[in-house]
Design an enzyme around this catalytic site. Structure first.
Site, PDB file in Angstrom:
ATOM      1  N   CYS A 142      48.150  67.117  28.977  1.00 33.54           N
ATOM      2  CA  CYS A 142      48.645  68.348  29.588  1.00 33.54           C
ATOM      3  C   CYS A 142      47.948  68.722  30.889  1.00 33.54           C
ATOM      4  O   CYS A 142      46.933  68.144  31.279  1.00 33.54           O
ATOM      5  CB  CYS A 142      48.418  69.527  28.640  1.00 33.54           C
ATOM      6  N   GLY A 177      52.188  66.223  32.864  1.00 31.47           N
ATOM      7  CA  GLY A 177      53.072  66.497  31.735  1.00 31.47           C
ATOM      8  C   GLY A 177      54.470  66.793  32.204  1.00 31.47           C
ATOM      9  O   GLY A 177      54.688  67.731  32.958  1.00 31.47           O
ATOM     10  N   ASN A 224      44.686  71.710  26.777  1.00 31.22           N
ATOM     11  CA  ASN A 224      44.754  70.331  27.252  1.00 31.22           C
ATOM     12  C   ASN A 224      43.697  69.538  26.519  1.00 31.22           C
ATOM     13  O   ASN A 224      42.520  69.890  26.571  1.00 31.22           O
ATOM     14  CB  ASN A 224      44.495  70.274  28.765  1.00 31.22           C
ATOM     15  N   GLY A 225      44.134  68.467  25.828  1.00 26.40           N
ATOM     16  CA  GLY A 225      43.173  67.656  25.093  1.00 26.40           C
ATOM     17  C   GLY A 225      43.749  67.213  23.766  1.00 26.40           C
ATOM     18  O   GLY A 225      44.970  67.158  23.596  1.00 26.40           O
ATOM     19  N   CYS A 256      36.325  61.807  30.897  1.00 24.41           N
ATOM     20  CA  CYS A 256      37.090  60.574  30.705  1.00 24.41           C
ATOM     21  C   CYS A 256      37.194  59.809  32.023  1.00 24.41           C
ATOM     22  O   CYS A 256      37.691  60.333  33.025  1.00 24.41           O
ATOM     23  CB  CYS A 256      38.493  60.961  30.220  1.00 24.41           C
ATOM     24  N   TYR A 282      43.616  56.892  36.622  1.00 25.32           N
ATOM     25  CA  TYR A 282      45.055  57.028  36.428  1.00 25.32           C
ATOM     26  C   TYR A 282      45.567  58.458  36.267  1.00 25.32           C
ATOM     27  O   TYR A 282      46.509  58.854  36.945  1.00 25.32           O
ATOM     28  CB  TYR A 282      45.489  56.207  35.208  1.00 25.32           C
ATOM     29  N   SER A 299      49.873  54.851  40.945  1.00 26.09           N
ATOM     30  CA  SER A 299      48.460  54.892  40.597  1.00 26.09           C
ATOM     31  C   SER A 299      47.660  53.704  41.124  1.00 26.09           C
ATOM     32  O   SER A 299      46.443  53.801  41.284  1.00 26.09           O
ATOM     33  CB  SER A 299      48.285  55.045  39.084  1.00 26.09           C
ATOM     34  N   ASP A 350      46.951  47.110  39.933  1.00 31.80           N
ATOM     35  CA  ASP A 350      47.499  48.118  39.025  1.00 31.80           C
ATOM     36  C   ASP A 350      46.339  48.753  38.258  1.00 31.80           C
ATOM     37  O   ASP A 350      45.210  48.295  38.328  1.00 31.80           O
ATOM     38  CB  ASP A 350      48.517  47.471  38.064  1.00 31.80           C
ATOM     39  N   ASP A 351      46.643  49.844  37.537  1.00 34.07           N
ATOM     40  CA  ASP A 351      45.565  50.582  36.890  1.00 34.07           C
ATOM     41  C   ASP A 351      45.218  50.085  35.502  1.00 34.07           C
ATOM     42  O   ASP A 351      44.120  50.293  35.018  1.00 34.07           O
ATOM     43  CB  ASP A 351      45.915  52.073  36.839  1.00 34.07           C
ATOM     44  N   CYS A 390      41.840  55.951  21.774  1.00 30.42           N
ATOM     45  CA  CYS A 390      41.311  57.152  22.413  1.00 30.42           C
ATOM     46  C   CYS A 390      41.479  58.307  21.446  1.00 30.42           C
ATOM     47  O   CYS A 390      42.556  58.527  20.914  1.00 30.42           O
ATOM     48  CB  CYS A 390      42.062  57.450  23.711  1.00 30.42           C
ATOM     49  N   CYS A 396      33.006  59.103  29.406  1.00 29.61           N
ATOM     50  CA  CYS A 396      33.658  58.446  28.278  1.00 29.61           C
ATOM     51  C   CYS A 396      34.526  57.295  28.757  1.00 29.61           C
ATOM     52  O   CYS A 396      35.427  57.473  29.576  1.00 29.61           O
ATOM     53  CB  CYS A 396      34.507  59.439  27.498  1.00 29.61           C
ATOM     54  N   CYS A 421      37.880  53.826  25.323  1.00 29.70           N
ATOM     55  CA  CYS A 421      39.049  52.969  25.141  1.00 29.70           C
ATOM     56  C   CYS A 421      38.754  51.538  25.593  1.00 29.70           C
ATOM     57  O   CYS A 421      39.403  50.593  25.151  1.00 29.70           O
ATOM     58  CB  CYS A 421      40.250  53.551  25.886  1.00 29.70           C
TER      59      CYS A 421
END
Lengths: 457, 457, 457, 457
Positions: free
Chosen positions: B8, B37, B112-113, B248, B254, B295, B357-358, B394, B446, B449
């Site tokens: 979000c 979003g 958001n989260g 993050c 991204y 991105s 690319d990302d 994640c 963080c 992932c």
């Protein structure tokens, strides 16, 4: 970042095999032609002689959905259209294709261009008893076809007489009971190409619409040419005295998508060359060069490659701009350009930047762009424009405002620079413009909005 | 070109002066946060203690128009939200902000989260008699606030107890009868900043939303911090033992817009550095380098600058992709990636290209991208990914699929290259990733992932 | 022609056989219950334990269409609801059914009536930590169920405890994971009946919804009764000390459709009897008698039959009244009643007319009606009202305005007659009202809005 | 309960004073003409010579709202139209008014009726070069006007020549740059009247639209008459040899609203007389008489008054029938008539009933109606039809199906009775029909659908 608009995008397909959903293919292609018109969209399908049409105001994805396309899934021919109206008459009545019934049956018509003698023709037709239900010049063409067509002749035999009346720019796709016809005006002002996908025959304003449906480019429709497609084959009718292409140069600079190839020349390459020429013509010591997205982006790469100055990204363009609306007093404080463009401060701050754009019309947008860069800390802002100054009207469908609104008609270039706040400003010269296409061809291509010289006048 | 989605975007404003239309400002800011979003949007306004809310499925410009905003033009506080749901429950009930009434009056909540222990908390709350009307974890937070808040205490006194229950990532904006509260989780997984515009106080997920309303960045909300705003001023409550930011890393690569600055670090610079590191780590002889828009674009500039290889534009991204829909059999023939991306053949044909690319998730998108480049005549395709391979889940709101869907969990990198058809393939190493932020800070950020190591586990 | 509104209409169905489309049946039944609520409509379907719900503001035919119903075509249980909100909160959040998740799984709830102690219960629940997302009392009931239900007990065991808290009028239809429950309050203020169609079990607010789906009336749900339906059968739970029915008399006079039978008494017959009583009580020499459509029509037939005066049609009611809207100054000149009612001049001109209506609330509508008749040339206008004057509030869901708005609280009846312009005016007396139902039963039936005496106070 | 449809309703207004909102008045009037057409609605406004038009598929209240009408609030002339298409072409293109531009400027045209030689005229016009964009005959009239009108003459001078070409039924309202014109065909098949409200001049298909805007009836437009209205006054042009009115008798029986007066005869009285005649012609011993709402209601009162049999209400008509849609298999089980009509069992049970309807077309609806009454326990059902059997086509706008679909063409009346399940059946005789209007006038009035004799053939 020009706010200019060209009139339209066209796509047509004949799909002889049952498993080709002509409406679906047309929808997907129109989606790729969306840059040529965002105010209305429409598709007409011919299913065994019955022509049905769906069209409305809005983007392709606003007008079409699975339900609508589901109802159009049967058919052998389809023509589609995206439109931007230059005259402000954004009404449902003006959406394309136009579908009529006349003495030879049903007919659907989609048009890209501008008939420069439309008012005169309309007056003549009205004097002859014609009635008009819209304000667009496509209805003029339909009336001419109805008036000229004899019952014993084919539409291909009629069209040359119709074309004798028409002045200006036009590419046409026409559906009749059993045929699809493609027509390009004798000057070839606007692009139109032919392609194939399997046994399907395709026409498209730009080649960029071909890839999504895996079609292969065949050739450009020639100026003055009429091509008809039936289930029995293709009939190509060249004019007796074919003229040269007078394609609009601004198609290469702004209108078309850079992955299109028009009349054998790559739009991408033309923009790269424009950037190279700008770099040669207006060199300046700077830290970074970037374009105003999207139309300035490719030219800025040419500038960077030629000048050796680093290429970067200076702006983020907001992809979600939809129906804009006005909130009275509050709106004045939020400038339109700020909603569309965000500066990448890290690219700009403390830097001497070169920003490449495709044109300056009234000057207000350029002023706001430079202002954004200054706010973000740009030390110097050098603006390079990949086309000569607009100083004359376009009679072929680009909505260049009247001369008293054109900044280049009001003041010399150094004063424009001051007005918009640029440290330096360079427009591609008419001379350098030749290189954008090829030298010999530029003589023919239309650059009337810059030169005041028009191919047909 | 990752198909991953974060949860979000948030925006909140307190406007003490009558001429600030808080809903209008929020609308314009949400428009700039739209990339966070696209599935629903909403704004809640507090006008002298009365909270009204408008929200629905769709883009910001689908949900809001002049009429709707006109009805919300009075108010001193507003919070807004754009949402992408990771769990597929794209229902109107799940749109934000959530507005409730409880023993302390009305309350609006935007989040958001991802609360990683939401299921457990929900079970506990249900066992205590709570009822839920949606499936999102924001309703869990609302219930905790209602349960924990004593009538005699302020919401700022309640929140630390609520936060003790919550695990995972959360930035919250809360409207009560007389206040706006901003909260960031103790690990600071997701971004949230504070800004000012005149006398207005503003919170935003990203700084990129500030410019359109001419707001000035003040500072980031600290991990674990609670900030409350009333007409009497700002109250900043730091946690007793403040933790370090574990922001993050993928926000930089991204999620965020490149013109944002998060926790003091420019997203743009992080991407440029990622590109530079890729160039150092995986050099290759090539003719041109470009990114997959949007991105990958910035990282590709870094690669170009470091490697000395020319930077170009390889793809056009179609800006008009709206609500996509399915046409059964026909749709299989028209690949999604083809609708979104068109290759600039002139950039690619006969060239050795490097495409940045990302991320690579399942591998199918990369395969299609490389296929498009091959079709356009690329001689060699070298893919560079500005993030290490995804190999772990994640827990903080990014919808990484399960390990059996992640291509990097299935095969070594050289085999991935073969599978997707790349001549070479390089992922940013965990080691090089440090440079993207700053070395010492990466230890804290963080990157679970990629590493499988999580700050709170 | 009363502008009063009752709260809602309910319908529920269990369809054990696969060929019963429970959502489609519910849609058709709601369509027949539309007179009980025009502001929102909704259906919740239980398909093997999964509950989905579609609801929105608008008429049944605005909210539901083939696409929406197509998505709900699978399921064994469905409950539906039409709503008119008495408190003006016409929001989407307040639409029914309410669907929640709590410790015993999902639950859908539809409610007709008014919980008179809702504010007190809401306060208690909020103090216990509950959060509310709407302003309707159905959410209060849901919270009580969640709080009271023990994990080891069935919903039928919980409901008696829930009902102990609830005061006022309520008929409930509840879907749980495996059941449908029907509940009627111990006083039986609002109607609810049970029916069968093949193997399907049905509940409906009125019997008028049964015919369209060819269902057969079985019996009324008794006051205080709980009936649960599962695939294993029907479980009927009578309260230990069953009370008598205190059904609202105004259901017979106005709320219900005349083809319904409520608690064993025909609405049509009740209205005919009301007309007969009026004729006995207030005879007058006149040329024609007619009703104000629709609710006065049947009573006017009773009046005609008893008095021997000819029955006619005095008004045409416009069937197309949709969403009304306001055009500022112009609107004042076009009275609302003129848009809805047109006089049949030939019925009225030069005649002494008796016009029968169901009630007088503020008096303004009656004044306009009489004015229309005078304009059309009526020589005398005698108004007869098939219910006693409204002088007291309703605690059970009919939105009678406060006493200072009720004309009957402001002046004696002869003055009302003068004010509204009637040559004579008669209200059904409390005494005569007994005959409308049966004498002994009227003692029990609720006529509090006329008498000020309430069954539960 | 006839499923037949007439073509349209018309309304026009000239409002010289600034405080008359002509669009708003037209909207309110169209609302009262809604029974004449439910498939599309439109209003064209002339503001100082500029004609704008808003029209779309749907009911008046679907097409118009405060926003749309707000944009049309300026103007001196307006014409409005509601439409039901007899030929099934329910497209947006066919909505009225039609707005065209031709050699004499803009022109808006609204039409009620049917041009019986439209196909022939269309063919001739197409042969002369005309193009058609719709399938309705209004466009034919527009083309004729354009073809015939000389630049030096007024529209009033042109219209007589246009009318020479037109066969069939037509009432027209036309807006030109400075005028509004009303035209009625020489046979006067369809109704059109003139009225005044203050200084405003009004035309309306029926008088029932006058009351809502407090207009006063002036007179009917005469057969063959042309009336033009400008700011300078009214110009009434009678044909040289005026014919008699051949008004459609079925307007009185079914099409018109009973509170209208057409050509000096009350629709209400005509229906009462039809009921009286039926009672004389087909007496039967019965307990109750009632009509099929709405069109049979008034005639049933006539029957009751004449026969002395009690009048009652046998059916409730559902007022909320909106856009109907189909749910495949399920739909077959729920008969359309059941959704629209509910029987009042108490009126019917154990009774011998007389049910009055306006017509029998295919017989299926009557069969379902009688079936509903039998299900409700009617002991005997006697059907009386207030018009002779349909046995011939209508050339003037009523969509009577072909003879092989008309039940009265297939079998004698006693067999029809058996087929539809009636104990007895009586159609108003051609002879008795005379009494419905006045004897001498019926000779002239068109009753071709019953008699096969047509005024213009």
């Amino acid at each position: 970042m020009s706010d200019l608009h060209e009139e339209c995008g066209l796509f047509g397909i004949y799909g002889p095999e049952n498993d080709v959903n002509v409406a679906w293919y047309t929808y997907n292609a129109l989606f790729q032609l969306q840059h040529r018109g965002q105010s209305s969209a429409g598709i007409a399908v011919n299913n065994d002689g019955d022509i049905t049409c769906h069209k409305d105001l809005g983007l392709v994805d606003d007008v079409f959905n699975a339900e609508v396309l589901g109802k159009m899934s049967e058919g052998q021919f389809a023509i589609g259209h995206v439109r931007y109206a230059t005259n402000g008459a954004e009404t449902r009545e003006n959406a394309h294709p136009l579908v009529i019934k006349y003495h030879n049956g049903p007919l659907a018509l989609a048009h890209n261009g501008a008939i420069s003698n439309a008012d005169k023709l309309r007056k003549e037709l009205e004097d002859g008893g014609a009635i008009f239900q819209s304000t667009n010049d496509t209805e003029v063409i339909a009336h001419l076809i109805a008036r000229e067509r004899k019952e014993t002749e084919s539409i291909e035999e009629t069209m040359p007489r119709v074309m004798k009346y028409l002045e200006g720019a036009y590419c046409l796709l026409i559906l009749t009971k059993h045929k699809m016809i493609a027509v390009r005006d004798p000057y070839g002002f606007r692009p139109l190409c032919m392609a194939k996908a399997g046994k399907s025959v395709i026409f498209s304003s730009e080649t960029c619409a071909l890839d999504v449906i895996k079609a292969k480019f065949v050739r450009d429709v020639a100026p003055g040419e009429i091509i008809s497609v039936t289930k029995n084959g293709i009939n190509e009718i060249m004019p007796e005295n074919p003229g040269k292409s007078h394609i609009c140069v601004f198609e290469y600079i702004y209108n078309a998508r850079p992955d299109s190839v028009i009349d054998g020349r790559s739009v991408y390459k033309a923009r790269i060359r424009a950037g190279i020429e700008l770099a040669k013509q207006y060199p300046v010591d700077a830290d970074i060069v970037f374009g105003v997205p999207d139309s300035g982006s490719v030219a800025s790469i040419g500038y960077a490659h030629e000048s050796g100055i680093k290429h970067g990204i200076g702006f983020i363009k907001n992809r979600y701009v939809g129906r804009t609306f006005i909130m009275e007093t509050q709106d004045q404080r939020i400038e339109a350009v700020r909603k569309k463009l965000s500066v990448l401060t890290d690219t700009v701050k403390g830097k001497r930047v070169i920003v490449v754009d495709d044109s300056i019309v009234r000057g207000t947008t350029s002023m706001q762009i430079i202002n954004l860069l200054r706010e973000a800390g740009a030390k110097e802002v050098h603006m390079r424009i990949s086309y000569p100054p607009f100083m004359h009207p376009c009679y072929y469908g680009t909505d260049i405002p009247s001369q008293d609104a054109l900044i280049a008609c009001q003041m010399p270039i150094d004063e424009i620079a001051k007005t918009i706040g640029a440290d330096s400003l360079g427009f591609l010269s008419m001379e350098s413009l030749k290189t954008v296409l090829k030298n010999d061809e530029l003589e023919e291509a239309c650059k009337g909005c810059a030169s005041g010289v028009y191919p047909d006048r």
